[in-house]
Write an enzyme that holds these catalytic residues in place. Sequence first.
Site, PDB file in Angstrom:
ATOM      1  N   PRO A   1      32.237  19.366  -0.318  1.00 54.80           N
ATOM      2  CA  PRO A   1      31.414  18.392  -1.050  1.00 54.80           C
ATOM      3  C   PRO A   1      32.160  17.742  -2.210  1.00 54.80           C
ATOM      4  CG  PRO A   1      30.160  20.380  -0.589  1.00 54.80           C
ATOM      5  CD  PRO A   1      31.574  20.693  -0.249  1.00 54.80           C
ATOM      6  N   TYR A   2      32.960  18.530  -2.930  1.00 51.65           N
ATOM      7  CA  TYR A   2      33.739  17.991  -4.047  1.00 51.65           C
ATOM      8  C   TYR A   2      34.751  16.964  -3.549  1.00 51.65           C
ATOM      9  CZ  TYR A   2      37.146  17.936  -7.870  1.00 51.65           C
ATOM     10  OH  TYR A   2      38.024  17.553  -8.859  1.00 51.65           O
ATOM     11  N   ARG A   3      35.410  17.273  -2.446  1.00 50.50           N
ATOM     12  CA  ARG A   3      36.406  16.340  -1.914  1.00 50.50           C
ATOM     13  C   ARG A   3      35.746  15.071  -1.387  1.00 50.50           C
ATOM     14  NH1 ARG A   3      38.987  21.290   0.096  1.00 50.50           N
ATOM     15  NH2 ARG A   3      37.908  20.968   2.074  1.00 50.50           N
TER      16      ARG A   3
END
Length: 214
Positions: free
Chosen positions: A124-126
């Site tokens: 999700p962060y990427r």
Amino acid sequence: MQVAVIGANGGIGRELVPRLADAGYDPIGVVRDESQFDAVRERGGEPRYGDLEGELAPALEGVDAVVFTAGSGGGTGWDKTLLIDLWGARRSIDACVDGDIDRYVMISAYNASEPLAEPEALAPYRVVKRCADDYLEQSALGATILRPTTLTDEEGTGRVSAAFEYHDDDGPDIPRADVAQTVVACLDDEATVGETIRLFGGDTPIEQAIHPCD
């Protein structure tokens, strides 16, 4: 040249502000907590209040370049990651476009080009970082995107290994100090405009490593 550092009190921002001053730039430290103003001044920067979730554009008035090194931090939820790392980044890009600020350096994340790569927990962060990068690339700004691997607090070496997307392999962790010095080198080198560069620890002098091959 006035360079606004968004996230000036973060790990990379604290390393970047004094390096900009030493290199002859006029650093503007953009923070959203006025209690951090003295720390920005001590590092050689002019503090300005700017909130990625609130009032931002006034903090960028009169600047010539922006470095985005803000982040929600690992102790917050995905809601803050969306609001800061994605929407906040987009707001800063829009503010640059509206304010005729052409130069922009984005501190992104390793493997943002492949959001579904391992480890799965970081996907999700990427995705957030990739979407912010894509928005920047689609803007009219003269942009450089840096995607460092795992960051450390070790002393900087002045040397890195750089790989221009998308032809590269993994590499060693990199000190935040060397990422900060790479930002300065990118501002000094117009050839890095339009480039997306992965950064690792390495043995090549920064100025040489980040210059695109002809």
